[in-house]
Design a protein around this motif. Structure first.
Motif, mmCIF file in Angstrom:
data_model
loop_
_atom_site.group_PDB
_atom_site.id
_atom_site.type_symbol
_atom_site.label_atom_id
_atom_site.label_comp_id
_atom_site.label_asym_id
_atom_site.label_seq_id
_atom_site.Cartn_x
_atom_site.Cartn_y
_atom_site.Cartn_z
ATOM 1 N N LYS A 106 4.704 8.723 -1.015
ATOM 2 C CA LYS A 106 5.095 7.691 -1.970
ATOM 3 C C LYS A 106 6.154 6.746 -1.409
ATOM 4 O O LYS A 106 6.749 5.960 -2.134
ATOM 5 N N ALA A 107 6.370 6.835 -0.097
ATOM 6 C CA ALA A 107 7.302 5.917 0.563
ATOM 7 C C ALA A 107 6.622 4.574 0.821
ATOM 8 O O ALA A 107 5.444 4.376 0.504
ATOM 9 N N SER A 108 7.415 3.647 1.390
ATOM 10 C CA SER A 108 6.921 2.318 1.800
ATOM 11 C C SER A 108 6.268 1.554 0.646
ATOM 12 O O SER A 108 5.166 1.031 0.771
ATOM 13 N N ARG A 110 7.173 -1.344 -2.685
ATOM 14 C CA ARG A 110 8.106 -2.356 -3.175
ATOM 15 C C ARG A 110 8.871 -1.794 -4.369
ATOM 16 O O ARG A 110 8.376 -0.920 -5.083
ATOM 17 N N SER A 111 10.071 -2.308 -4.575
ATOM 18 C CA SER A 111 10.839 -1.911 -5.743
ATOM 19 C C SER A 111 10.080 -2.301 -7.015
ATOM 20 O O SER A 111 9.257 -3.218 -6.993
ATOM 21 N N PRO A 112 10.345 -1.605 -8.135
ATOM 22 C CA PRO A 112 9.561 -1.843 -9.354
ATOM 23 C C PRO A 112 9.492 -3.302 -9.773
ATOM 24 O O PRO A 112 8.423 -3.790 -10.150
ATOM 25 N N TRP A 113 10.632 -4.014 -9.731
ATOM 26 C CA TRP A 113 10.618 -5.410 -10.186
ATOM 27 C C TRP A 113 10.061 -6.370 -9.131
ATOM 28 O O TRP A 113 9.972 -7.559 -9.347
ATOM 29 N N LYS A 114 9.656 -5.788 -7.983
ATOM 30 C CA LYS A 114 8.964 -6.587 -6.961
ATOM 31 C C LYS A 114 7.480 -6.237 -6.916
ATOM 32 O O LYS A 114 6.785 -6.595 -5.989
ATOM 33 N N GLY A 115 7.056 -5.496 -7.918
ATOM 34 C CA GLY A 115 5.638 -5.165 -8.040
ATOM 35 C C GLY A 115 5.316 -3.699 -7.896
ATOM 36 O O GLY A 115 4.293 -3.228 -8.390
ATOM 37 N N GLY A 116 6.150 -2.953 -7.160
ATOM 38 C CA GLY A 116 5.951 -1.521 -7.019
ATOM 39 C C GLY A 116 4.779 -1.103 -6.152
ATOM 40 O O GLY A 116 4.467 0.090 -6.060
ATOM 41 N N THR A 117 4.127 -2.055 -5.513
ATOM 42 C CA THR A 117 2.920 -1.747 -4.734
ATOM 43 C C THR A 117 3.265 -1.286 -3.324
ATOM 44 O O THR A 117 4.368 -1.498 -2.821
ATOM 45 N N ALA A 118 2.293 -0.666 -2.669
ATOM 46 C CA ALA A 118 2.485 -0.183 -1.306
ATOM 47 C C ALA A 118 2.681 -1.356 -0.345
ATOM 48 O O ALA A 118 2.044 -2.403 -0.482
ATOM 49 N N ILE A 119 3.571 -1.160 0.629
ATOM 50 C CA ILE A 119 3.808 -2.160 1.665
ATOM 51 C C ILE A 119 3.109 -1.691 2.932
ATOM 52 O O ILE A 119 3.389 -0.593 3.434
ATOM 53 N N THR A 120 2.208 -2.483 3.439
ATOM 54 C CA THR A 120 1.497 -2.106 4.662
ATOM 55 C C THR A 120 2.403 -2.320 5.870
ATOM 56 O O THR A 120 3.425 -3.025 5.805
ATOM 57 N N GLU A 121 2.018 -1.727 6.991
ATOM 58 C CA GLU A 121 2.805 -1.894 8.212
ATOM 59 C C GLU A 121 2.821 -3.358 8.644
ATOM 60 O O GLU A 121 3.802 -3.834 9.221
ATOM 61 N N GLU A 122 1.767 -4.082 8.351
ATOM 62 C CA GLU A 122 1.701 -5.508 8.691
ATOM 63 C C GLU A 122 2.698 -6.326 7.859
ATOM 64 O O GLU A 122 3.096 -7.415 8.250
ATOM 65 N N ASP A 124 5.720 -5.274 7.159
ATOM 66 C CA ASP A 124 7.012 -4.638 7.447
ATOM 67 C C ASP A 124 7.213 -3.338 6.683
ATOM 68 O O ASP A 124 8.357 -2.897 6.471
ATOM 69 N N GLY A 125 6.115 -2.719 6.274
ATOM 70 C CA GLY A 125 6.196 -1.373 5.734
ATOM 71 C C GLY A 125 6.227 -0.375 6.884
ATOM 72 O O GLY A 125 6.406 -0.748 8.041
ATOM 73 N N TRP A 126 6.032 0.890 6.575
ATOM 74 C CA TRP A 126 6.062 1.895 7.632
ATOM 75 C C TRP A 126 5.043 2.988 7.346
ATOM 76 O O TRP A 126 4.533 3.123 6.227
ATOM 77 N N GLN A 127 4.721 3.735 8.384
ATOM 78 C CA GLN A 127 3.762 4.825 8.254
ATOM 79 C C GLN A 127 4.346 5.935 7.390
ATOM 80 O O GLN A 127 5.419 6.465 7.679
ATOM 81 N N THR A 128 3.652 6.279 6.339
ATOM 82 C CA THR A 128 4.102 7.367 5.486
ATOM 83 C C THR A 128 3.583 8.699 6.017
ATOM 84 O O THR A 128 2.634 8.751 6.802
ATOM 85 N N VAL A 129 4.216 9.780 5.574
ATOM 86 C CA VAL A 129 3.820 11.122 6.003
ATOM 87 C C VAL A 129 3.645 12.006 4.785
ATOM 88 O O VAL A 129 4.204 11.737 3.709
#
Length: 356
Positions: A106-108, A110-122, A124-129
Motif C-alpha cells: 500500500k506504499a507509493s 498519493r495523499s488522500p487530498w491528491k487523489g489517493g491513487t497509486a504512483i507509478t515509478e514513471e 516518481d513513485g517507487w517499487q512496492t514490496v
C-alpha cells in the motif's frame, strides 16, 4: 474519580489517564521531516490533557512510506525535528509515543487530498514490496515479493528506527501491524501466498512480526512499553479472524509485548465492515478476557460516557481516539467536566476553566 481518569502504569511509564491520541497520518512532511504542523497538531493534544500521544505511522524506510508526504525516521537527520515535539509533549505531562510502520504493497500512493491513487515509478513513485506479488487493488502495479534479503532489510530497518526513536525522546513504541500494511500483509492469508518459512501456517505467517519485535527489543529499553497495533479481523471470508487474534495475543504476551491496540480491516478493498459507534471494541474485549493481555480500544469512540463505559466495564485498558481528537483537541478537559471530575488545566488556560 471516573475510571477514565485513573492512572495506568505500563513498565516504568505512568499514564495519567486512559485517553490516548491514536496515530493519525497528516501527510504533511517533506522527505520525512517533522515540521511546525506536527508541533502544533500534536502539541495541542498534549495541552488538551491526553495521557499518551502516538505519532502517526512513521516510516522505517523510504520505500515503507504510504505517500511521499509521510513522516519518517529512516535517517539520523529526522531525529532533531521530532525531538523538539517530544520535548514539548513531555513538558505538558503527556507521554510521547511513535507508531513505526512499513506500508508494504500500500506504499507509493498519493495523499488522500491528491487523489489517493497509486504512483507509478514513471511518476516518481517507487517499487512496492509485499509477502506475495498481489496488489491491493487489481489495477495497481504489482508489488515485489520479498526475498530473504529483503525480509532481513525490513527487520533491520525497524531495529534502526527503534534506536532513533529512543534518541528522539519517545517513551513508547507501537509497531504498526494493521490496516493492510506490511506486517499485516504477512499474517493475513488473503495477502500471503508464500510457501517458505514466512507463509502457509499460522506460525509461519506471524514469523515476520515476531522477528521485528525481537529486533526492536534488542535496542528498546526493557523499562519502556512496546505496543502492537493489529487488525483483529479482515472482515472477509478466508482471512484473518478474531480467533486468530486471540492466538496471536497469547504469543505476543509471551514475547513481552505490553499492550495490543485493536483495530480491524484494511487489507482488502471489498471487506464489508459494520462501521458504527464502538464497532471494534468487542475485539479488544475478547483479547483482554481470553488472554489477560492489556488492550486498547479504537474506532468511533466519540463521547466521554462511551469512553468511561469501556474502561469501567473492563472491555479495554485504554481508549484511543482519532477523529474525535481532530474535532476536539481538548477532549480530556471536556470529558473531565462532563464526568464531574476535576483535573489540572494548563496555567495559561486556567482562567477559562469551568468552576464547579
Amino acid at each position: 474519580m471516573p475510571n477514565l481518569f485513573s492512572p495506568l502504569k505500563i513498565k516504568n511509564i505512568e499514564l495519567k489517564n486512559r485517553i490516548v491520541v491514536s496515530p493519525m497520518c497528516q501527510y504533511s512532511s517533506e522527505d520525512g521531516f517533522a515540521n511546525d504542523w506536527h508541533l502544533v497538531h500534536l502539541g495541542s493534544r498534549a495541552v488538551g490533557g491526553a495521557s499518551l500521544i502516538i505519532f502517526e505511522a512513521t516510516a522505517v524506510s523510504p520505500e515503507g512510506r504510504i505517500t511521499p508526504d509521510d513522516l519518517g525516521i529512516w535517517k539520523a537527520e529526522h531525529v532533531e525535528g521530532i525531538k523538539r515535539i517530544t520535548s514539548f509533549i513531555e513538558a505538558h505531562g503527556t507521554v510521547p509515543g511513535v507508531q513505526l510502520g512499513h506500508a508494504g504493497r500500500k506504499a507509493s500512493h498519493r495523499s488522500p487530498w491528491k487523489g489517493g491513487t497509486a504512483i507509478t515509478e514513471e511518476e516518481d513513485g517507487w517499487q512496492t514490496v509485499a509477502p506475495s506479488a498481489i496488489p491491493f487493488i487489481e489495477s495497481e502495479p504489482k508489488p515485489l515479493e520479498l526475498d530473504a534479503e529483503g525480509i532481513q532489510k525490513v527487520i533491520a530497518d525497524f531495529k534502526a528506527a527503534a534506536k532513533r526513536s529512543l534518541e528522539a525522546g519517545f517513551k513508547v513504541i507501537e509497531l504498526h501491524a494493521a490496516h493492510g500494511y506490511l506486517l499485516h500483509e504477512f499474517y493475513s492469508p488473503l495477502s500471503n501466498q508464500r510457501t517458505d518459512n514466512y507463509g502457509g501456517s499460522f506460525e509461519n505467517r506471524i514469523r515476520l512480526l515476531l522477528e521485528v519485535i525481537e529486533s526492536v527489543q534488542e535496542v528498546w529499553p526493557v523499562e519502556y512499553p512496546l505496543l502492537v497495533r493489529i487488525s483483529a479481523t479482515d472482515w472477509t471470508e478466508g482471512g484473518w479472524t478474531g480467533e486468530d487474534s486471540v492466538a496471536l495475543a497469547n504469543v505476543l504476551k509471551d514475547k513481552g509485548v505490553d499492550l495490543i491496540d485493536c483495530s480491524t480491516g484494511g487489507n482488502v478493498p471489498h471487506a464489508k465492515i459494520p462501521v458504527g459507534p464502538g464497532y471494534q471494541v468487542e475485539f479488544a474485549e475478547s483479547i483482554k478476557k481470553e488472554t489477560g493481555m492489556p488492550t486498547g480500544a479504537v474506532g468511533m469512540i466519540t463521547s466521554p460516557e462511551q469512553a468511561e463505559d469501556i474502561i469501567t466495564t473492563g472491555k479495554a485498558d485504554l481508549v484511543l481516539l482519532a477523529r474525535e481528537f481532530l474535532r476536539e483537541p481538548y477532549f480530556p478537559l471536556k470529558a473531565a467536566q462532563e464526568l464531574n471530575h476535576d483535573i489540572t488545566w494548563p496555567l495559561q488556560y486556567e482562567r477559562a476553566k469551568p468552576r464547579r
